[in-house]
Design an enzyme around this catalytic site. Structure first.
Site, PDB file in Angstrom:
ATOM      1  N   GLU A 164       1.043  -1.469  -0.110  1.00  9.45           N
ATOM      2  CA  GLU A 164       0.125   0.109  -0.060  1.00  9.45           C
ATOM      3  C   GLU A 164       0.734   1.124   0.422  1.00  9.45           C
ATOM      4  OE1 GLU A 164      -2.585   2.893   0.648  1.00  9.45           O
ATOM      5  OE2 GLU A 164      -1.111   2.765   2.049  1.00  9.45           O
ATOM      6  N   CYS A 209      -1.806   9.469   2.405  1.00  8.17           N
ATOM      7  CA  CYS A 209      -1.194   8.973   1.157  1.00  8.17           C
ATOM      8  C   CYS A 209      -3.181   8.786   0.125  1.00  8.17           C
ATOM      9  CB  CYS A 209      -0.946   7.644   0.886  1.00  8.17           C
ATOM     10  SG  CYS A 209      -2.329   6.371   1.799  1.00  8.17           S
TER      11      CYS A 209
END
Length: 482
Positions: free
Chosen positions: A253, A287
């Site tokens: 991720e 993010c």
């Protein structure tokens, strides 16, 4: 035990015991709102890591064979404890990471929901019987992959570790997790909830240390069967390559640079308010944070005015102050990155409409910043800012905006605003991202998957897909002997 700052004394957790590193090596833990050291984090030695690996190996055999009802009960008890302790965990998080106390406490409560979702979903990890020849029973079974090595960053001190821990434990795996040395106490308090809930020794091991040393040692160990990582693209590529060298699957991720496309038929004021709220959450250190604002030229004046208004309404300060709505950046490195990106954009012709500098005060604070006339070759348009910077640029044609949005190697999150069902479908079809939100900028939810495409990684966390990486599929063909 706590320090003079009301901050917990940090320990690692190995084989069911709280411990310091074998050599006593430590690193300072700094409150980003004051720049003061508030504690010390122990750094693991190779011997410490080997103990954690041995514990995970033993813990896996025990936890894997624990009946699913018992496993689920322990995980739900841990979730109960997380909920009860959310306020205290939130305060610890604010001290070490800086986010406002309300955000931190909300994060602590939210991860209890993450744990409950995965615990319940593990009860639905079904195999199947496949029609076959007479006298043969053909089955497909899902089994835990084995001990997991996980690595998480500092921006979500509870959310990051819990995604890995809950998926691993719910699946029947054991785990060695290296949480961030900058935000270690939150991870420690999460682990304490599991141990107090009755999790067997060795099923969950928490270590800290020099990142390159720890990752190299854990990934190379034959004990580890899966590598799970959240972090930057460059580091993720190194971790994935190391896992590939020893033929281990990995879950990545990684970072993004999320475009926001506001179409000509959207409400620019609503879009600006919702996008600004998401942009300055956690000081932009997310993010999936909206990072490139592509606004139809007919709306850009109204959108920009409202966005600047929202940015100037943000109250920057110590997260423990109830009036604060945006805390500091995590460290000096992030401050320097903000200054560099703003200076580069301005040198290329961009205008700073608000913010653009560090306030004259102690702490790693940076003002919410909105820039216009940002050229395509500015670093800010291609480098993930991971901070409170918002470049706003116009477009005339939606296909042009989509081309700009998809031009980067990232593909984590994207956002679109439109009142047209047809345009919404076009955005859904053509934006290259693993996560797309239309007419809002909402975050992750337990019941649906999150993850990226292209350089933003592979694999999914959340939803039924979350357990896939932690399970192996076994085909069993049983010929019945008369």
């Amino acid at each position: 035990m706590t320090t003079d700052h009301g901050y917990p004394a940090v320990r690692m957790h190995i084989a069911g015991e709280w411990c310091q590193g074998g050599t006593g090596r430590t690193a300072p833990i700094v409150n980003p709102a004051t720049e003061e050291a508030i504690g010390e984090v122990p750094l693991a030695t190779t011997a410490d890591l080997d103990r954690a690996l041995a514990a995970a190996d033993d813990g896996f055999r025990s936890w894997r064979d624990t009946p699913i009802a018992t496993r689920t009960a322990i995980l739900h008890k841990a979730a109960d404890l997380l909920t009860e302790r959310a306020a205290a965990i939130g305060r610890t998080m604010t001290l070490e990471q800086g986010k406002p106390l309300a955000e931190a406490t909300g994060e602590a409560r939210r991860v209890a929901g993450t744990l409950r979702w995965h615990a319940d979903d593990a009860r639905r990890v079904y195999g199947r019987i496949v029609p076959s020849a007479p006298g043969t029973v053909l089955t497909v079974r899902r089994e835990p992959i084995g001990p997991v090595a996980a690595f998480v960053p500092w921006n979500f001190p509870a959310g990051g570790p819990m995604r890995k821990i809950s998926s691993a434990l719910a699946s029947g795996c054991s785990i060695v997790i290296k949480a961030s040395e900058e935000t270690p106490a939150t991870a420690m308090e999460l682990v304490r909830c599991f141990t107090d809930a009755g999790l067997p020794a060795g099923a969950l091991n928490l270590v800290f240390g020099e990142p390159a040393e720890v990752s190299a040692h854990l990934i190379a160990s034959p004990v580890i069967r899966l590598v799970a990582f959240t972090g930057s693209v460059p580091v993720g590529k190194l971790i994935a390559a190391a896992a590939g060298q020893v033929m281990k699957p990995s879950l990545m991720e990684l970072g993004g640079h999320a475009p926001v496309i506001v179409c000509a038929d959207a409400d620019p004021v609503k879009a600006a308010r919702r996008a600004a709220q998401a942009k300055f959450a956690n000081a932009g250190q997310v993010c999936t944070s909206p990072s490139r604002f592509l606004i139809h030229e007919a709306l850009i004046e109204a959108f920009t005015a409202e966005f600047v208004k929202a940015a100037e309404a943000v109250v920057v300060g110590d997260g423990l102050d109830e009036s604060t709505t945006m805390g500091p950046l995590a460290n000096e490195r992030r401050l320097k990155a903000m200054e560099r990106l703003v200076a580069d954009a301005v040198s290329r012709g961009a205008k700073v409409l608000t913010g653009g500098e560090r306030p004259n005060r102690a702490g790693y604070f940076f003002a919410p910043t909105v820039l216009s006339d940002v050229p395509a070759d500015a670093e800010l348009m291609s480098e993930e800012p991971f901070g409170p910077l918002a470049p706003i640029v116009p477009f005339t044609d939606l296909d042009e905006a989509l081309e700009v949005a998809n031009a980067l190697p990232y593909g984590l999150a994207a956002y679109g605003f439109t009142d047209s069902a047809a345009t919404a479908e076009k955005l859904s079809d053509e934006l290259e991202a693993g996560i797309l939100s239309l007419n809002h900028c909402g975050g992750s939810v337990h019941e649906a998957p999150s993850g990226g495409v292209k350089d933003s990684g592979y694999g999914r966390e959340g939803g039924p897909e979350a357990l896939d990486a932690y399970l192996v599929t076994k085909r069993v063909s049983h010929l019945l002997v008369p």
